[in-house]
Scaffold this active site. Structure first.
Site, PDB file in Angstrom:
ATOM      1  N   CYS A  19       0.874  -1.174   0.000  1.00 50.76           N
ATOM      2  CA  CYS A  19       0.000   0.000   0.000  1.00 50.76           C
ATOM      3  C   CYS A  19       0.907   1.218   0.000  1.00 50.76           C
ATOM      4  O   CYS A  19       1.738   1.372   0.900  1.00 50.76           O
ATOM      5  CB  CYS A  19      -0.866  -0.026   1.256  1.00 50.76           C
ATOM      6  SG  CYS A  19      -1.734   1.517   1.557  1.00 50.76           S
ATOM      7  N   CYS A  39      -1.094   4.109  -6.382  1.00 51.59           N
ATOM      8  CA  CYS A  39      -1.889   3.466  -5.326  1.00 51.59           C
ATOM      9  C   CYS A  39      -2.149   2.058  -5.829  1.00 51.59           C
ATOM     10  O   CYS A  39      -2.476   1.875  -7.013  1.00 51.59           O
ATOM     11  CB  CYS A  39      -3.200   4.228  -5.130  1.00 51.59           C
ATOM     12  SG  CYS A  39      -4.469   3.309  -4.212  1.00 51.59           S
TER      13      CYS A  39
HETATM   14  N1  DGL Z   1      -3.963   0.781  -1.732  1.00 52.02           N
HETATM   15  C1  DGL Z   1      -3.549   1.898  -0.951  1.00 52.02           C
HETATM   16  C2  DGL Z   1      -2.386   2.632  -1.614  1.00 52.02           C
HETATM   17  O1  DGL Z   1      -1.642   2.036  -2.369  1.00 52.02           O
HETATM   18  C3  DGL Z   1      -4.512   2.926  -0.490  1.00 52.02           C
HETATM   19  C4  DGL Z   1      -5.939   2.709  -0.443  1.00 52.02           C
HETATM   20  C5  DGL Z   1      -6.598   3.423   0.707  1.00 52.02           C
HETATM   21  O2  DGL Z   1      -6.826   4.637   0.648  1.00 52.02           O
HETATM   22  O3  DGL Z   1      -6.857   2.721   1.663  1.00 52.02           O
HETATM   23  O4  DGL Z   1      -2.186   3.785  -1.361  1.00 52.02           O
END
Ligand code: DGL
Length: 248
Positions: A73, A180
């Site tokens: 993430c 993201c």
């Molecule tokens: N998948 C996460 C990222 O790469 C973020 C998603 C979220 O806001 O929870 O930033």
């Protein structure tokens, strides 16, 4: 004896895009994927909250015999990787980051849209990375709420968001950084809005880096390639979605 595993976590389903790349080059490792539905989304939470959440998940994964942790993430990486690496010195912690260096290396002269959560873009870690590889041809787009709509499979909200916030870049950019881990899941929808753009993300470089770190630390295993899925709310539909994306 219990096998050693690689722990991978995200606020939800997004990190599956990271795990898919990892499995391509490390098919015989065993994995635990932790999807944190309870605290989803991470994108608009403050640093301290994210650090506390990630600390608890990391501890849980280490207790479940994980030999390495992958922060799948970008938001969590931006805000918590420094803290986690200082606290869990005994274990490699590999963190995803937006592919700014790839743009600098492979598309230096081309205009690029960088999409990421608000939390990632505002973070100190991202700002340092961005300044280091700034080619003066990038547009930064903090995508408030987009990952949340992807997580909830709200395709209507995704389309509305892209039309309103991404469409203005049509014809202006040749590349898009998917900063993201949820965004690779909507490549098709982004292309429908922006046309034939090239996508850049950090997933495959992270996978190579992970393999190298495991090799250097004598941590490579020849297991069965088992993947265990844990959702912090025990959501079964999320588990089904996770495995259907993994198999695709
Ligand atoms: N998948 C996460 C990222 O790469 C973020 C998603 C979220 O806001 O929870 O930033």
């Amino acid at each position: 004896m219990k096998s050693r595993k690689i722990g991978v976590f995200d606020s939800g389903i997004g990190g599956v895009t990271v795990l898919k790349e990892i499995i391509k080059i490390l098919p015989n490792e065993d994995y635990i994927y932790y999807s944190d539905s309870t605290n989803n989304p991470y994108g608009d939470k403050d640093d301290e909250t994210i650090i506390n959440i990630c600390d608890k998940i990391t501890k849980k994964l280490i207790d479940k015999n994980c030999k390495a942790i992958v922060i799948a993430c970008n938001t969590a990486s931006a805000k918590a990787s420094h803290y986690l690496r200082n606290k869990y010195l005994q274990i490699p912690i590999i963190a995803i980051e937006p592919a700014c260096k790839m743009i600098y290396d492979y598309a230096y002269d081309e205009p690029t849209l960088i999409m990421a959560t608000k939390g990632t873009i505002e973070s100190e870690k991202f700002q340092l990375l961005y300044k280091k590889y700034n080619n003066q041809k990038t547009y930064l787009l903090p995508c408030a709420g987009l990952a949340d709509s992807i997580e909830k499979e709200n395709s209507k909200a995704v389309k509305v968001y892209l039309k309103e916030h991404v469409k203005p870049y049509k014809g202006k950019v040749k590349n898009v950084v998917l900063g993201c881990t949820h965004y690779p899941l909507i490549k098709k929808e982004i292309r429908e809005i922006l046309g034939d753009v090239k996508f850049f993300n950090g997933e495959s470089n992270l996978a190579k880096h992970l393999k190298e770190v495991l090799r250097k630390n004598n941590l490579l295993d020849d297991n069965t390639g088992n993947i265990q899925f844990i959702d912090s709310q025990g959501l079964e539909d999320k588990e089904k979605r996770f495995f259907s994306i993994i198999k695709r």
